[in-house]
Design a protein around this motif. Structure first.
Motif, PDB file in Angstrom:
ATOM      1  N   ALA A  25      44.577  -6.886 -18.114  1.00  0.00           N
ATOM      2  CA  ALA A  25      45.361  -5.941 -17.317  1.00  0.00           C
ATOM      3  C   ALA A  25      44.508  -5.334 -16.213  1.00  0.00           C
ATOM      4  O   ALA A  25      44.967  -5.144 -15.082  1.00  0.00           O
ATOM      5  CB  ALA A  25      45.928  -4.838 -18.216  1.00  0.00           C
ATOM      6  N   HIS A  26      43.254  -5.040 -16.519  1.00  0.00           N
ATOM      7  CA  HIS A  26      42.344  -4.485 -15.516  1.00  0.00           C
ATOM      8  C   HIS A  26      42.065  -5.513 -14.416  1.00  0.00           C
ATOM      9  O   HIS A  26      41.991  -5.158 -13.228  1.00  0.00           O
ATOM     10  CB  HIS A  26      41.037  -4.059 -16.171  1.00  0.00           C
ATOM     11  CG  HIS A  26      40.060  -3.427 -15.226  1.00  0.00           C
ATOM     12  ND1 HIS A  26      40.266  -2.189 -14.648  1.00  0.00           N
ATOM     13  CD2 HIS A  26      38.869  -3.883 -14.731  1.00  0.00           C
ATOM     14  CE1 HIS A  26      39.257  -1.906 -13.852  1.00  0.00           C
ATOM     15  NE2 HIS A  26      38.401  -2.909 -13.891  1.00  0.00           N
ATOM     16  N   GLU A  27      41.932  -6.778 -14.791  1.00  0.00           N
ATOM     17  CA  GLU A  27      41.721  -7.827 -13.797  1.00  0.00           C
ATOM     18  C   GLU A  27      42.919  -7.943 -12.859  1.00  0.00           C
ATOM     19  O   GLU A  27      42.763  -8.179 -11.653  1.00  0.00           O
ATOM     20  CB  GLU A  27      41.472  -9.163 -14.493  1.00  0.00           C
ATOM     21  CG  GLU A  27      40.129  -9.276 -15.191  1.00  0.00           C
ATOM     22  CD  GLU A  27      39.954 -10.636 -15.835  1.00  0.00           C
ATOM     23  OE1 GLU A  27      40.198 -11.656 -15.155  1.00  0.00           O
ATOM     24  OE2 GLU A  27      39.596 -10.704 -17.021  1.00  0.00           O
ATOM     25  N   VAL A  28      44.120  -7.791 -13.403  1.00  0.00           N
ATOM     26  CA  VAL A  28      45.330  -7.853 -12.582  1.00  0.00           C
ATOM     27  C   VAL A  28      45.333  -6.712 -11.570  1.00  0.00           C
ATOM     28  O   VAL A  28      45.638  -6.901 -10.386  1.00  0.00           O
ATOM     29  CB  VAL A  28      46.589  -7.793 -13.466  1.00  0.00           C
ATOM     30  CG1 VAL A  28      47.840  -7.617 -12.603  1.00  0.00           C
ATOM     31  CG2 VAL A  28      46.717  -9.051 -14.318  1.00  0.00           C
ATOM     32  N   LYS A  29      44.980  -5.510 -12.023  1.00  0.00           N
ATOM     33  CA  LYS A  29      44.913  -4.365 -11.117  1.00  0.00           C
ATOM     34  C   LYS A  29      43.899  -4.620 -10.003  1.00  0.00           C
ATOM     35  O   LYS A  29      44.177  -4.374  -8.816  1.00  0.00           O
ATOM     36  CB  LYS A  29      44.523  -3.105 -11.884  1.00  0.00           C
ATOM     37  CG  LYS A  29      44.318  -1.886 -10.987  1.00  0.00           C
ATOM     38  CD  LYS A  29      43.771  -0.704 -11.755  1.00  0.00           C
ATOM     39  CE  LYS A  29      43.481   0.456 -10.816  1.00  0.00           C
ATOM     40  NZ  LYS A  29      42.892   1.612 -11.510  1.00  0.00           N
ATOM     41  N   GLU A  30      42.715  -5.129 -10.354  1.00  0.00           N
ATOM     42  CA  GLU A  30      41.693  -5.392  -9.345  1.00  0.00           C
ATOM     43  C   GLU A  30      42.136  -6.484  -8.378  1.00  0.00           C
ATOM     44  O   GLU A  30      41.839  -6.426  -7.181  1.00  0.00           O
ATOM     45  CB  GLU A  30      40.382  -5.792 -10.033  1.00  0.00           C
ATOM     46  CG  GLU A  30      39.689  -4.638 -10.753  1.00  0.00           C
ATOM     47  CD  GLU A  30      38.286  -4.998 -11.182  1.00  0.00           C
ATOM     48  OE1 GLU A  30      38.045  -6.192 -11.477  1.00  0.00           O
ATOM     49  OE2 GLU A  30      37.425  -4.104 -11.224  1.00  0.00           O
ATOM     50  N   ALA A  31      42.865  -7.480  -8.884  1.00  0.00           N
ATOM     51  CA  ALA A  31      43.340  -8.552  -8.008  1.00  0.00           C
ATOM     52  C   ALA A  31      44.324  -8.010  -6.977  1.00  0.00           C
ATOM     53  O   ALA A  31      44.282  -8.385  -5.802  1.00  0.00           O
ATOM     54  CB  ALA A  31      44.006  -9.650  -8.835  1.00  0.00           C
ATOM     55  N   LEU A  32      45.201  -7.106  -7.412  1.00  0.00           N
ATOM     56  CA  LEU A  32      46.152  -6.502  -6.485  1.00  0.00           C
ATOM     57  C   LEU A  32      45.413  -5.716  -5.411  1.00  0.00           C
ATOM     58  O   LEU A  32      45.755  -5.791  -4.218  1.00  0.00           O
ATOM     59  CB  LEU A  32      47.108  -5.580  -7.250  1.00  0.00           C
ATOM     60  CG  LEU A  32      48.166  -4.846  -6.422  1.00  0.00           C
ATOM     61  CD1 LEU A  32      49.057  -5.837  -5.690  1.00  0.00           C
ATOM     62  CD2 LEU A  32      48.996  -3.927  -7.295  1.00  0.00           C
ATOM     63  N   GLU A  33      44.382  -4.993  -5.799  1.00  0.00           N
ATOM     64  CA  GLU A  33      43.591  -4.243  -4.828  1.00  0.00           C
ATOM     65  C   GLU A  33      42.838  -5.184  -3.885  1.00  0.00           C
ATOM     66  O   GLU A  33      42.754  -4.942  -2.678  1.00  0.00           O
ATOM     67  CB  GLU A  33      42.609  -3.324  -5.554  1.00  0.00           C
ATOM     68  CG  GLU A  33      43.285  -2.186  -6.314  1.00  0.00           C
ATOM     69  CD  GLU A  33      42.285  -1.321  -7.063  1.00  0.00           C
ATOM     70  OE1 GLU A  33      41.097  -1.708  -7.113  1.00  0.00           O
ATOM     71  OE2 GLU A  33      42.687  -0.284  -7.596  1.00  0.00           O
ATOM     72  N   ASP A  34      42.303  -6.290  -4.426  1.00  0.00           N
ATOM     73  CA  ASP A  34      41.546  -7.230  -3.601  1.00  0.00           C
ATOM     74  C   ASP A  34      42.431  -7.877  -2.545  1.00  0.00           C
ATOM     75  O   ASP A  34      41.995  -8.119  -1.407  1.00  0.00           O
ATOM     76  CB  ASP A  34      40.907  -8.312  -4.477  1.00  0.00           C
ATOM     77  CG  ASP A  34      39.744  -7.774  -5.293  1.00  0.00           C
ATOM     78  OD1 ASP A  34      39.259  -6.676  -4.985  1.00  0.00           O
ATOM     79  OD2 ASP A  34      39.337  -8.464  -6.253  1.00  0.00           O
ATOM     80  N   ILE A  35      43.682  -8.196  -2.919  1.00  0.00           N
ATOM     81  CA  ILE A  35      44.603  -8.826  -1.970  1.00  0.00           C
ATOM     82  C   ILE A  35      44.804  -7.923  -0.767  1.00  0.00           C
ATOM     83  O   ILE A  35      44.692  -8.344   0.380  1.00  0.00           O
ATOM     84  CB  ILE A  35      45.960  -9.131  -2.651  1.00  0.00           C
ATOM     85  CG1 ILE A  35      45.788 -10.218  -3.713  1.00  0.00           C
ATOM     86  CG2 ILE A  35      46.993  -9.567  -1.605  1.00  0.00           C
ATOM     87  CD1 ILE A  35      47.002 -10.359  -4.604  1.00  0.00           C
TER      88      ILE A  35
END
Length: 242
Positions: free
Chosen positions: A224-234
């Motif tokens: 779940a944390h990786e998903v949050k970071e991916a959204l921020e990275d995009i």
């Protein structure tokens, strides 16, 4: 954190679709704002049919937003001379973007806007605070299947977005009725998550549903944390190109 997302490359886009009016223009116009989704892998009208290369299918996609604000174009003479402030719809707004495998449109609200040119819309992705709602405590919710096992992914991340109108000249309100759509590109979102192995998520409690959330219901908090970071990275990558 504020993100500035340009239409031709962003996970979100904003398009003024249509307008109509008769007779003498009034000093204000009525804007209907909607939200929907698209994906480059659509195979038919209305059907999301979103499947990733790792065997994941998306059937439901929801977001919760608030404080939708319409910003004047400072270069427009009418806007510069106006005594009006930027217009805001407070919310919260629970928006279905994909439901039961079908892309849907959700009406965010209707706003009476003074005649002017508007350059962008701002809104906040924010966790829901309506008790009893499926989006209570959640800002984003995704459901589908991983292989043949149902999964639910949600997060309570808060983000602030600025979205420019696709037309570089902005959107002109001239006393008529106008509809605009915030378009969420699910395909781009999941392309940005391609390095996350959602198939590694587990159904630790054996209830038949893989739960991926920051509370760690199925011990999938790290994903779940990786998903949050991916959204921020995009969105950060888009900012870097601004």
């Amino acid at each position: 954190m504020k993100k500035n997302l340009f239409m031709y490359m962003a996970a979100f886009s904003l398009i003024g679709l249509s307008s109509c009016g008769d007779g003498e223009p009034s000093p204000t116009g009525e804007l209907t704002l909607e939200a929907t989704a698209n994906t480059s892998v659509n195979t038919g009208a209305g059907s999301a049919n979103l499947r990733t290369t790792s065997g994941i299918t998306i059937t439901d996609f929801k977001i919760n937003i608030r404080e939708v604000e319409f910003d004047f174009d400072d270069k427009d003479d009418d806007s510069a001379d106006s005594v009006y402030k930027d217009i805001k719809l407070k919310g919260p707004f629970e928006l279905d973007l994909v439901k039961d495998g079908t892309v849907v449109a959700s009406t965010i609200g209707v706003a009476e806007l003074p005649n002017a040119v508007y350059k962008e819309v701002e809104f906040k992705l924010h966790k829901g605070d309506v008790a009893g709602s499926e989006m209570y405590g959640k800002s984003i919710f995704i459901a589908g299947t991983i292989g043949n096992i149902p999964f639910e992914l949600w997060h309570d991340t808060d983000e602030e977005f600025e979205i420019n109108f696709k037309d570089q000249n902005g959107m002109a309100i001239q006393g008529e009725e106008v509809k605009a759509v915030i378009n969420f590109n699910i395909g781009q979102l999941f392309s940005g998550m391609s390095n996350i192995d959602l198939s590694a998520a587990r159904d630790s409690d054996g209830d038949g549903i893989i739960e991926i959330d920051p509370k760690g219901a199925d011990d999938n908090k790290d994903i779940a944390h990786e998903v949050k970071e991916a959204l921020e990275d995009i969105t950060d990558a888009i900012d870097d190109k601004d």
